[in-house]
Design an enzyme around this catalytic site. Structure first.
Site, mmCIF file in Angstrom:
data_model
loop_
_atom_site.group_PDB
_atom_site.id
_atom_site.type_symbol
_atom_site.label_atom_id
_atom_site.label_comp_id
_atom_site.label_asym_id
_atom_site.label_seq_id
_atom_site.Cartn_x
_atom_site.Cartn_y
_atom_site.Cartn_z
ATOM 1 N N GLU A 101 0.820 -1.211 0.000
ATOM 2 C CA GLU A 101 0.000 0.000 0.000
ATOM 3 C C GLU A 101 0.855 1.264 0.000
ATOM 4 O O GLU A 101 1.962 1.282 0.531
ATOM 5 C CB GLU A 101 -0.865 0.041 1.264
ATOM 6 C CG GLU A 101 -1.801 -1.130 1.379
ATOM 7 C CD GLU A 101 -2.643 -1.089 2.643
ATOM 8 O OE1 GLU A 101 -3.547 -1.911 2.760
ATOM 9 O OE2 GLU A 101 -2.388 -0.240 3.517
ATOM 10 N N CYS A 114 3.216 8.301 2.036
ATOM 11 C CA CYS A 114 3.612 7.278 3.001
ATOM 12 C C CYS A 114 3.894 5.994 2.224
ATOM 13 O O CYS A 114 3.011 5.472 1.538
ATOM 14 C CB CYS A 114 2.463 7.080 3.992
ATOM 15 S SG CYS A 114 2.723 5.719 5.148
ATOM 16 N N CYS A 121 5.542 -7.929 7.096
ATOM 17 C CA CYS A 121 6.471 -7.445 8.124
ATOM 18 C C CYS A 121 6.711 -8.576 9.107
ATOM 19 O O CYS A 121 5.806 -9.352 9.407
ATOM 20 C CB CYS A 121 5.860 -6.251 8.856
ATOM 21 S SG CYS A 121 6.966 -5.496 10.074
ATOM 22 N N CYS A 125 3.908 -6.970 15.580
ATOM 23 C CA CYS A 125 3.144 -6.173 16.543
ATOM 24 C C CYS A 125 1.681 -6.596 16.405
ATOM 25 O O CYS A 125 1.122 -6.550 15.305
ATOM 26 C CB CYS A 125 3.295 -4.680 16.273
ATOM 27 S SG CYS A 125 5.018 -4.138 16.252
ATOM 28 N N CYS A 128 -1.175 -4.421 14.686
ATOM 29 C CA CYS A 128 -0.920 -3.905 13.334
ATOM 30 C C CYS A 128 -1.361 -4.945 12.297
ATOM 31 O O CYS A 128 -0.980 -6.114 12.382
ATOM 32 C CB CYS A 128 0.576 -3.611 13.194
ATOM 33 S SG CYS A 128 1.079 -3.229 11.509
ATOM 34 N N CYS A 341 -2.843 1.861 7.879
ATOM 35 C CA CYS A 341 -2.090 0.728 8.397
ATOM 36 C C CYS A 341 -2.459 -0.640 7.853
ATOM 37 O O CYS A 341 -2.816 -1.547 8.596
ATOM 38 C CB CYS A 341 -2.203 0.688 9.913
ATOM 39 S SG CYS A 341 -1.995 2.282 10.661
HETATM 40 N N1 SAH Z 1 7.595 -0.632 11.020
HETATM 41 C C1 SAH Z 1 7.683 0.793 11.128
HETATM 42 C C2 SAH Z 1 6.882 1.563 10.107
HETATM 43 C C3 SAH Z 1 5.508 1.076 9.723
HETATM 44 S S1 SAH Z 1 4.172 1.208 10.841
HETATM 45 C C4 SAH Z 1 7.309 1.216 12.506
HETATM 46 O O1 SAH Z 1 6.914 0.391 13.306
HETATM 47 O O2 SAH Z 1 7.467 2.389 12.816
HETATM 48 C C5 SAH Z 1 3.778 2.911 10.958
HETATM 49 C C6 SAH Z 1 3.119 3.278 12.278
HETATM 50 O O3 SAH Z 1 1.742 2.846 12.334
HETATM 51 C C7 SAH Z 1 3.808 2.665 13.470
HETATM 52 O O4 SAH Z 1 3.914 3.621 14.482
HETATM 53 C C8 SAH Z 1 2.852 1.575 13.863
HETATM 54 O O5 SAH Z 1 3.024 1.152 15.175
HETATM 55 C C9 SAH Z 1 1.531 2.242 13.593
HETATM 56 N N2 SAH Z 1 0.396 1.330 13.539
HETATM 57 C C10 SAH Z 1 0.371 0.064 13.090
HETATM 58 N N3 SAH Z 1 -0.872 -0.460 13.204
HETATM 59 C C11 SAH Z 1 -1.648 0.506 13.724
HETATM 60 C C12 SAH Z 1 -3.022 0.583 14.069
HETATM 61 N N4 SAH Z 1 -3.838 -0.453 13.900
HETATM 62 N N5 SAH Z 1 -3.484 1.751 14.566
HETATM 63 C C13 SAH Z 1 -2.660 2.806 14.728
HETATM 64 N N6 SAH Z 1 -1.355 2.795 14.434
HETATM 65 C C14 SAH Z 1 -0.855 1.652 13.943
#
Ligand code: SAH
Length: 357
Positions: A101, A114, A121, A125, A128, A341
């Site tokens: 995306e 972005c 990944c 997490c 995510c 995300c």
């Molecule tokens: N891997 C990198 C970049 C991609 S994620 C990182 O972790 O920074 C970009 C941001 O979106 C990160 O801060 C991540 O924690 C956040 N993110 C992921 N899933 C999310 C969600 N469901 N709601 C809000 N933020 C989210």
């Protein structure tokens, strides 16, 4: 055209894509062509950002040969535009069927793209959508750069001013290609280092490598918890790179680059949105002079907890402000178009509907 080694590919077997080769690699590719052709092609690719077929100062046969030898990396699978037209999101299909995306966001004073750096990944997490689906593969330089090119074409006449590496994937787990993309955006597309931001889950060796690079890009760290017990649960890589060591790495980065650090904090209802969480975060921010980006958690299919409601977001932010910490609330831009995300890809894999709004 001659066979060339392109270092930006993600594997030796991967095809060479339009934005993979460096200028020198492209020159080798153009063996036998007059020198000025290289300038024309390079300029066409990076300054005009049009398709090769539209670089009309090239002979037709050369255009066709190039288009053949250097295919575009991204096939649009879905495009959604928010009601106000200020957010556009693409789901791209890659040559091997993987999906990634890209999001384009217009603000009053800037236009930000972005980009994704990996298909999937490995950081896992739980909240995510990309983390839930696991790792597919690294993106090549061309697959990263072309996301910006395609967004730029769509953004015109508004100029893309900023790029954030906050899409799918962990940029510092695909370090070499991410950094090569940063240099391409800076050197060839004219985007200044101050307008480039790498977001990381906290991969310390990657942060230390960034500190040694010559371009001072902005660093964003996805913190989400300011104590190890909670962060170990939310962001599993914390077990390997705990907060104490991460803080030291951030300090080294700041000392080397003199850039503002920001912390990303997805506010999760009842999990990391208490007064005590805000106070722990404030203490870290003081030490690192960091800014906080608060994002109410976007709901994802595989995580049961919801985002903090509005009143809780305001309360959390006030505690930070009382402690003298600057915080911006990022309201979920594009939630209505699944723009947050990894959700467009996730929703596609669950329901096979065209534009789900
Ligand atoms: N891997 C990198 C970049 C991609 S994620 C990182 O972790 O920074 C970009 C941001 O979106 C990160 O801060 C991540 O924690 C956040 N993110 C992921 N899933 C999310 C969600 N469901 N709601 C809000 N933020 C989210």
């Amino acid at each position: 055209m001659t066979e060339i080694q392109v270092v930006g590919r993600y594997s030796v077997d991967a095809p060479v894509l339009r934005y993979d080769p460096t200028r020198a690699e492209l020159a080798a590719h153009l063996d036998g062509q007059p020198r000025y052709r290289l300038d024309q092609i390079w300029q066409g690719l990076y300054e005009q950002g049009t398709s090769l077929e539209e670089i009309t100062n090239l002979p037709k046969a050369l255009r066709a040969a190039l288009a053949d030898a250097l295919p575009s990396a991204l096939e649009p699978e879905a495009e959604s535009v928010s009601r106000d037209g200020e957010t556009v999101k693409w789901l791209w299909r890659l040559h091997d069927g993987r999906m990634i995306e890209t999001v384009l966001m217009h603000y009053r004073e800037r236009t930000t793209v972005c980009v994704s750096t990996q298909a999937g990944c490995a950081m896992a997490c739980g909240f995510c959508a990309t983390g839930q689906s696991g790792f597919d593969r690294q993106l090549s330089v061309g697959e990263i750069v072309e996301q910006v090119i395609r967004a730029r074409v769509s953004s015109a006449p508004r100029r893309v001013s900023n790029v954030v590496f906050m899409g799918m994937g962990e940029p510092l787990a695909n370090y070499d290609r991410t950094w090569a993309a940063v240099e391409r955006l800076h050197d060839d597309m004219g985007i200044s280092a101050r307008h480039l931001t790498i977001s990381t889950v906290g991969v310390i060796p990657g942060i230390d490598r960034l500190a040694r690079e010559s371009l001072p890009v902005n660093l964003a760290v996805s913190l989400h918890a300011a104590n190890d017990t909670l962060r170990n649960q939310l962001v599993p890589i914390n077990n390997r790179y705990p907060i104490g060591q991460l803080t030291l790495a951030c300090e080294r980065y700041l000392a080397a680059k003199n850039r503002r650090l920001s912390f990303e904090w997805a506010l999760i209802d009842g999990v990391n949105d208490r007064g005590s969480d805000a106070r722990e975060l404030a203490a870290l921010c003081h030490r690192l002079r960091a800014h906080v980006n608060l994002i109410p958690l976007n709901p994802t299919p595989g995580y049961p907890t919801r985002g903090t409601p509005r009143s809780g977001v305001d309360a959390f932010r006030s505690v930070l402000e009382q402690q003298g910490v600057n915080a911006t609330v990022r309201h979920n831009r594009g939630t209505e178009i699944d723009a947050a995300c990894g959700q467009l890809r996730a929703s596609r894999q669950i329901v096979d509907e065209p534009d789900r709004r």
